[in-house]
Write a protein that holds these residues in place. Sequence first.
Motif, mmCIF file in Angstrom:
data_model
loop_
_atom_site.group_PDB
_atom_site.id
_atom_site.type_symbol
_atom_site.label_atom_id
_atom_site.label_comp_id
_atom_site.label_asym_id
_atom_site.label_seq_id
_atom_site.Cartn_x
_atom_site.Cartn_y
_atom_site.Cartn_z
ATOM 1 N N LEU A 11 0.815 -1.206 0.000
ATOM 2 C CA LEU A 11 0.000 0.000 0.000
ATOM 3 C C LEU A 11 0.853 1.261 0.000
ATOM 4 C CD1 LEU A 11 -2.846 1.319 0.314
ATOM 5 C CD2 LEU A 11 -2.492 1.166 2.791
ATOM 6 N N VAL A 12 1.904 1.263 0.788
ATOM 7 C CA VAL A 12 2.745 2.470 0.897
ATOM 8 C C VAL A 12 3.969 2.421 -0.010
ATOM 9 C CG1 VAL A 12 1.973 2.952 3.225
ATOM 10 C CG2 VAL A 12 3.999 1.550 2.902
ATOM 11 N N GLY A 13 4.107 1.329 -0.769
ATOM 12 C CA GLY A 13 5.217 1.223 -1.710
ATOM 13 C C GLY A 13 6.561 1.019 -1.056
ATOM 14 N N VAL A 14 6.561 0.239 0.035
ATOM 15 C CA VAL A 14 7.805 0.019 0.786
ATOM 16 C C VAL A 14 8.276 -1.416 0.631
ATOM 17 C CG1 VAL A 14 8.741 -0.205 3.120
ATOM 18 C CG2 VAL A 14 7.442 1.818 2.498
ATOM 19 N N ALA A 32 6.992 6.369 8.887
ATOM 20 C CA ALA A 32 6.557 7.245 9.977
ATOM 21 C C ALA A 32 5.199 7.857 9.671
ATOM 22 C CB ALA A 32 7.591 8.340 10.215
ATOM 23 N N GLY A 33 4.984 8.220 8.421
ATOM 24 C CA GLY A 33 3.724 8.836 8.037
ATOM 25 C C GLY A 33 2.549 7.884 8.078
ATOM 26 N N ARG A 34 2.806 6.599 7.873
ATOM 27 C CA ARG A 34 1.735 5.618 7.828
ATOM 28 C C ARG A 34 1.330 5.113 9.215
ATOM 29 N NH1 ARG A 34 -2.764 3.727 5.332
ATOM 30 N NH2 ARG A 34 -3.331 1.907 6.577
ATOM 31 N N LEU A 35 2.241 5.136 10.177
ATOM 32 C CA LEU A 35 1.988 4.513 11.474
ATOM 33 C C LEU A 35 0.707 4.984 12.175
ATOM 34 C CD1 LEU A 35 5.569 4.196 12.952
ATOM 35 C CD2 LEU A 35 3.909 2.349 12.777
ATOM 36 N N PRO A 36 0.413 6.283 12.247
ATOM 37 C CA PRO A 36 -0.815 6.696 12.936
ATOM 38 C C PRO A 36 -2.074 6.065 12.344
ATOM 39 C CG PRO A 36 0.635 8.575 12.636
ATOM 40 C CD PRO A 36 1.225 7.458 11.833
ATOM 41 N N ALA A 37 -2.126 5.937 11.023
ATOM 42 C CA ALA A 37 -3.295 5.330 10.387
ATOM 43 C C ALA A 37 -3.390 3.849 10.721
ATOM 44 C CB ALA A 37 -3.231 5.529 8.872
ATOM 45 N N THR A 38 -2.255 3.176 10.816
ATOM 46 C CA THR A 38 -2.253 1.762 11.181
ATOM 47 C C THR A 38 -2.758 1.567 12.605
ATOM 48 O OG1 THR A 38 -0.404 1.329 9.680
ATOM 49 C CG2 THR A 38 -0.787 -0.288 11.426
ATOM 50 N N ALA A 41 -6.208 3.285 21.179
ATOM 51 C CA ALA A 41 -4.821 3.565 21.560
ATOM 52 C C ALA A 41 -4.253 4.813 20.898
ATOM 53 C CB ALA A 41 -3.935 2.371 21.221
ATOM 54 N N VAL A 42 -5.026 5.459 20.044
ATOM 55 C CA VAL A 42 -4.507 6.598 19.280
ATOM 56 C C VAL A 42 -3.928 7.674 20.195
ATOM 57 C CG1 VAL A 42 -5.181 8.521 17.792
ATOM 58 C CG2 VAL A 42 -5.965 6.210 17.275
ATOM 59 N N GLY A 43 -4.612 7.966 21.290
ATOM 60 C CA GLY A 43 -4.142 9.010 22.198
ATOM 61 C C GLY A 43 -2.907 8.648 22.989
ATOM 62 N N ARG A 44 -2.529 7.371 22.955
ATOM 63 C CA ARG A 44 -1.340 6.919 23.696
ATOM 64 C C ARG A 44 -0.145 6.698 22.780
ATOM 65 N NH1 ARG A 44 -2.128 2.008 24.988
ATOM 66 N NH2 ARG A 44 -4.305 1.602 24.430
ATOM 67 N N PHE A 45 -0.271 7.101 21.532
ATOM 68 C CA PHE A 45 0.797 6.837 20.561
ATOM 69 C C PHE A 45 1.291 8.123 19.920
ATOM 70 C CE2 PHE A 45 2.018 6.175 16.086
ATOM 71 C CZ PHE A 45 3.157 5.415 16.293
ATOM 72 N N GLU A 46 2.605 8.176 19.739
ATOM 73 C CA GLU A 46 3.215 9.295 19.028
ATOM 74 C C GLU A 46 4.407 8.772 18.245
ATOM 75 O OE1 GLU A 46 4.501 13.939 19.838
ATOM 76 O OE2 GLU A 46 3.958 12.616 21.497
ATOM 77 N N VAL A 47 4.558 9.272 17.025
ATOM 78 C CA VAL A 47 5.715 8.886 16.218
ATOM 79 C C VAL A 47 6.624 10.097 16.057
ATOM 80 C CG1 VAL A 47 4.505 9.341 14.027
ATOM 81 C CG2 VAL A 47 6.517 7.836 14.058
ATOM 82 N N VAL A 48 7.909 9.879 16.249
ATOM 83 C CA VAL A 48 8.920 10.915 16.069
ATOM 84 C C VAL A 48 9.761 10.523 14.873
ATOM 85 C CG1 VAL A 48 10.957 12.032 17.063
ATOM 86 C CG2 VAL A 48 8.975 11.510 18.510
ATOM 87 N N ARG A 49 9.736 11.350 13.850
ATOM 88 C CA ARG A 49 10.567 11.056 12.689
ATOM 89 C C ARG A 49 11.959 11.612 12.939
ATOM 90 N NH1 ARG A 49 10.968 13.612 6.697
ATOM 91 N NH2 ARG A 49 12.625 12.197 6.021
ATOM 92 N N ALA A 50 12.891 10.697 13.168
ATOM 93 C CA ALA A 50 14.252 11.105 13.521
ATOM 94 C C ALA A 50 15.204 9.941 13.327
ATOM 95 C CB ALA A 50 14.306 11.579 14.970
#
Length: 296
Positions: free
Chosen positions: A31-34, A97-103, A111-120
């Motif tokens: 889906l994300v071309g990875v 990193a961009g796809r993780l929140p949607a997953t 669990a959305v409110g308990r998750f954060e992704v840091v692109r680094a």
Amino acid sequence: MHNPDLPSGGHRAGADDALLGAAEVRALAELVGVRPTKQLGQNFVIDPNTVRRIVASAAVTADEHIVEIGPGLGSLTLGLLETGAAVTAVEVDAVLAGRLPATIAAHQPSAVGRFEVVRADALTVAELPTPPDALVANLPYNISVPVLLHFLAAFPSLKRALVMVQSEVADRLAAAPGSRTYGVPSVKAAWFAEVRRVGAVGRNVFWPAPNVDSGLVELVMRRPPREQAGRTAVFAAIDAAFAQRRKTLRAALAGWAGSATRAGEILEAAGIDPRLRGEAIRIDDFVRLAAAHDPR
């Protein structure tokens, strides 16, 4: 923490919508071309049973904040969130990193409110939104030791870690003095923590399957002995001792000390036999060595 030997099978027995199985991982990647790359050390876990066993080994609790390195498509991330813990995932790949929140939203919306992704870049990240209590990660194989040591140094709030690494690296991290696998990773990890190997992971739970087996390593943080010598000074002594590991410490440390004679004097002042090799002494010995080299 528990002490499992993880299975080598990649089947979906016991999987449910909360976690990713092999079909979901491949579909997400398409889906994300990875495609997993060797350059980034990417091997995605495709077996939900393995994910749950890793999370159980890490003894994650709902009141903790977990940092995960290299979450990839989110297999382990979902397992960590399933416990009720908060998770910050550090991911260098912009697409992943961009796809993780949607997953997360699709598989565990609560669990959305308990998750954060840091692109680094995990090798250089120096700050996280919330100080983490524990590190749980399937570390990229090609940079596993540098990344682990960086996080242990950069985030003193960590109380423990459970990392999955190449089996040979697991052996090195957990090695005791006197063994052939004891070396720089063993001693530097011991500066921060009590380290032990707690499980094995087969190849077929990954996509793509690596050419090596994996191991789980548990680290329980201890207070580094900074009163005698700082980490930079101690690590310099460690690097010097193992740069020529077949030589005695008196010879191997000559450049570090200024001469073999001076190295011998420093070793004797630290109560260490100059005829020993680096593989024979412990982290506390290296601390005394660094302190004798540069008395405060």
